[in-house]
Design an enzyme around this catalytic site. Structure first.
Site, PDB file in Angstrom:
ATOM      1  CG  HIS A 165      -0.196   0.042   2.524  1.00 33.28           C
ATOM      2  ND1 HIS A 165       0.322   1.199   3.064  1.00 33.28           N
ATOM      3  CD2 HIS A 165       0.117  -0.944   3.388  1.00 33.28           C
ATOM      4  CE1 HIS A 165       0.917   0.930   4.200  1.00 33.28           C
ATOM      5  NE2 HIS A 165       0.812  -0.381   4.430  1.00 33.28           N
TER       6      HIS A 165
ATOM      7  NE  ARG B 269      -1.569  -0.169   6.748  1.00 32.15           N
ATOM      8  CZ  ARG B 269      -2.124  -0.800   7.773  1.00 32.15           C
ATOM      9  NH1 ARG B 269      -3.346  -0.465   8.174  1.00 32.15           N
ATOM     10  NH2 ARG B 269      -1.458  -1.752   8.411  1.00 32.15           N
TER      11      ARG B 269
ATOM     12  CD  GLU C 178       2.317  -5.073   8.185  1.00 35.14           C
ATOM     13  OE1 GLU C 178       2.605  -6.279   8.030  1.00 35.14           O
ATOM     14  OE2 GLU C 178       3.002  -4.144   7.711  1.00 35.14           O
TER      15      GLU C 178
ATOM     16  CG  ASP D  79      -2.076  -7.991  16.068  1.00 38.10           C
ATOM     17  OD1 ASP D  79      -1.694  -6.889  16.519  1.00 38.10           O
ATOM     18  OD2 ASP D  79      -3.020  -8.627  16.557  1.00 38.10           O
TER      19      ASP D  79
ATOM     20  CG  HIS E  12      -0.803  -4.674   4.821  1.00 38.38           C
ATOM     21  ND1 HIS E  12      -1.214  -3.422   5.201  1.00 38.38           N
ATOM     22  CD2 HIS E  12      -1.933  -5.350   4.456  1.00 38.38           C
ATOM     23  CE1 HIS E  12      -2.530  -3.335   5.082  1.00 38.38           C
ATOM     24  NE2 HIS E  12      -2.986  -4.490   4.637  1.00 38.38           N
TER      25      HIS E  12
END
Length: 205
Positions: free
Chosen positions: A10, A61, A87, A89, A157
């Protein structure tokens, strides 16, 4: 038959700009992030790459980056959104400034959390745990489509894409941890019938 897989991290998010651990939180793109996403779409269009389907995460995103790329390409692809592509965590670090985290926990400890393969931050995921979430989804939902001749675009991500790249390129944990992925920069793979890489174009290189 073309077996095309394009991975895009992103564009810059508001929390990237503020140097915060983001994880599963949902900040929007910055103005720069919007430009990066549009530039990625323009680049793919200029390269005359065409797609059949797109995949993205459950986070704004990545979804917005995909939408902006599609605007520039003039496409309206079927999109599958799944949190398997989210993404990593960051657990208790989420929302914390990275410099503040170093002051609180120490430079070495934060470096271990960020750059080791299998040590998770408190309450969060390691890259190994992220890969254990991402790769089964990739192997069952995305890769079979590519091998069947579908041209697939993935907007996700840094760490979820690292997991994919590690498998695709046969990298070790040490090698993938050193791989930096620029925001809004496509990585283009053409694969053979068994999923091996025939051609790779990393537009950040």
């Amino acid at each position: 038959m073309e077996r095309l897989l394009v991975l895009v991290r992103h564009g810059q998010s508001e929390w990237n700009l503020k140097n915060l651990f983001t994880g599963w939180k949902n900040p929007d793109l910055t103005e720069q992030g919007v430009k990066e996403a549009r530039t990625a779409g323009q680049t793919l269009k200029e390269m005359k790459l065409e797609f059949d389907e797109a995949f993205t995460s459950d986070l704004l995103r990545a979804q917005k980056t995909l939408d902006l790329m599609q605007e520039e390409m003039g496409t309206d692809l079927p999109i599958t959104r799944d949190q398997a592509l989210n993404e990593r965590d960051y657990g208790d670090l989420t929302g914390m400034n990275k410099d503040e985290a170093r002051k609180q926990f120490g430079e070495e400890q934060v470096h271990i959390w960020r750059r080791s393969f299998d040590v998770p931050p408190p309450g969060g995921e390691s890259l190994k745990m992220t890969a254990e979430r991402v790769l089964p989804y990739f192997d069952t939902e995305i890769l079979p489509r590519v091998l069947a001749g579908k041209r697939i675009l993935v907007s996700a991500h840094g760490n979820s894409l690292r997991a994919l790249i590690m498998q695709l390129e046969g990298l070790t944990p040490e090698q993938i941890l050193k791989r930096e992925l620029g925001t809004g920069t496509p990585i283009i793979y053409r694969l053979d019938e068994e999923g091996g890489i025939v051609e790779k174009i990393d537009l950040a290189e």
